[in-house]
Write an enzyme that holds these catalytic residues in place. Structure first.
Site: not given
Ligand SMILES: Cc1ncc(COP(=O)(O)O)c(C=O)c1O
Length: 398
Positions: A6, A133, A223, A250
């Site tokens: 980024y 996101y 998610d 995470k």
């Molecule tokens: C809600 C959400 N989904 C998916 C992801 C993507 O995860 P990764 O960075 O492990 O690919 C993120 C990353 O910040 C996220 O906040």
């Protein structure tokens, strides 16, 4: 050389070089910094945790990785069994992968194929939230809704396979009435939209979403890559409203290793369970079920359960509300707090330029983005450390 995330490489300031990390602290050669970002919200137990380190060491002495194609092993089996027992409802079927983005891809693929396996091939559309996101891979970008991250939205134009709705019930009802025949799923970051701006919304929206998904026969995907493991103050938002598919990442490994899981309920799993080989889920990341990641995830979950993390998070929220009470400034549009997340939204991103260096001087690592200055601290933070983080945020505006 490293190509950093980024960042415009030409103009980015040099990153801080970390030589050690322990508890909530990151150490540069000359400074101790409280990590108010928890390494992108994942390091919930802090750094160099003795029990997590030991779990990794134990597993390293056996084997670090064995693929799940045609093979299996105890750490992956135990993690699946633990999640099956620990997660709410009938979220029992764990598909492992190596990152949150991939786990979301898997969830979306499951939803599409679930209907395809039943001959409902017209259900090719996904409903997602405005400002969503879900990761940086191509399908997750398509489902996402934030031009600041995803040039694809402008490069490819609006996808005919995705509809975005705001987090209001009338808009949701309207979109379901209009698109339900083509929809295979609704995917949401429940209660807290992270990278889209730390936006918080009401549980009633999710309850209504569940009802509409049931009514129209559409799968509901949570998610919880960011919200899972207590960030909203709830263990999982899935404890409050049960999705058909849950995605975790995470903090799954306590932030030690990249790993994620897409957990399906019985209904979704049964949609693939068949004599027909073409009904199988054709996916298989090389490092899915990585033994080190599964071992550390098991230990991380054990810590979360044994040490009553939900009360730690309640304490973080209470201290945050106390410290932020009465805080206002003409530059500030809104202060939002939920569980272990606090966000100060300012009117203009330019108002946060220089904040990272300001925080560094005060012993805090922070990484504001756009117009959002936020903290998502490790849950093991002490009161004085949290106050230091919040004081630093407030001091910027004085
Ligand atoms: C809600 C959400 N989904 C998916 C992801 C993507 O995860 P990764 O960075 O492990 O690919 C993120 C990353 O910040 C996220 O906040």
């Amino acid at each position: 050389m490293i190509w950093y995330p980024y960042q415009q490489m030409k103009t980015m300031p040099p990153p801080y070089s970390i030589v050690d990390a322990e508890g909530v602290y990151l150490y540069t050669r000359d400074r101790a910094l409280i990590d108010s970002v928890s390494s992108w919200w994942s390091v919930i137990h802090g750094y160099k945790h003795p029990r997590l380190n030991a779990a990794i060491h134990r597993q390293t002495d056996q084997f670090a990785h064995v693929m799940l194609g045609g093979l299996t092993h105890a750490p992956a089996q135990q993690l699946a069994a633990t999640l099956e027992e620990w997660l709410p409802g009938d979220l029992d079927h764990c598909f492992f992968s190596d990152s949150g983005s991939v786990a979301v891809e898997v969830a979306l693929k499951m939803a599409l194929q679930y209907y395809g396996n039943q001959g409902e091939t017209q259900r090719t559309m996904v409903m997602a939230l405005q400002h969503a996101y879900h990761g940086d891979t191509f399908k997750t970008m398509e489902v996402g809704n934030d031009e600041d991250y995803h040039f694809i939205l402008t490069a490819y134009g609006k996808s005919p396979h995705v509809v975005h709705v705001p987090t209001t019930i009338p808009a949701l009802e309207e979109a379901f009435a209009k698109y339900h025949r083509q929809l295979n799923c609704l995917i949401v970051e429940p209660l807290l939209q992270g990278a889209g701006g730390m936006r918080m919304y009401d549980l009633s929206f999710l309850k209504r979403a569940r009802e509409l998904c049931d009514h129209y026969g559409v799968l509901l995907i949570f998610d919880e890559v960011a919200t899972g493991f207590g960030r909203t103050g709830h263990r999982f938002v899935a404890d409050l409203v049960l999705p058909d598919i849950l995605v975790l990442g995470k903090a799954l490994t306590g932030g030690y290793l990249g790993h994620a899981v897409t957990v399906a309920n019985h209904k979704v799993y049964q949609g693939f369970y068949d004599d027909d080989p073409s009904h199988a889920l054709m996916h298989g990341p090389t490092f899915m079920g990585n033994a080190l990641a599964c071992s550390v995830a098991l230990e991380s979950i054990a810590l979360f359960r044994e040490e009553d993390y939900l009360s730690k998070i309640q304490r973080i929220e209470a201290i945050t509300r106390r410290e932020m009470a009465g805080f206002s400034h003409p530059s500030v549009k809104e202060v939002r707090i939920l569980g272990g997340c606090v966000c100060i939204e300012v009117h203009d991103p330019a108002l946060l330029q220089g904040y990272q260096q300001f925080a560094y001087q005060r012993g805090v690592f922070s990484r504001p983005f756009l117009q959002y200055l936020y903290a998502m601290v490790p849950y093991v933070i002490q009161e004085d450390q949290l106050v230091q983080v919040l004081d630093t945020m407030k001091a910027w505006f004085r």
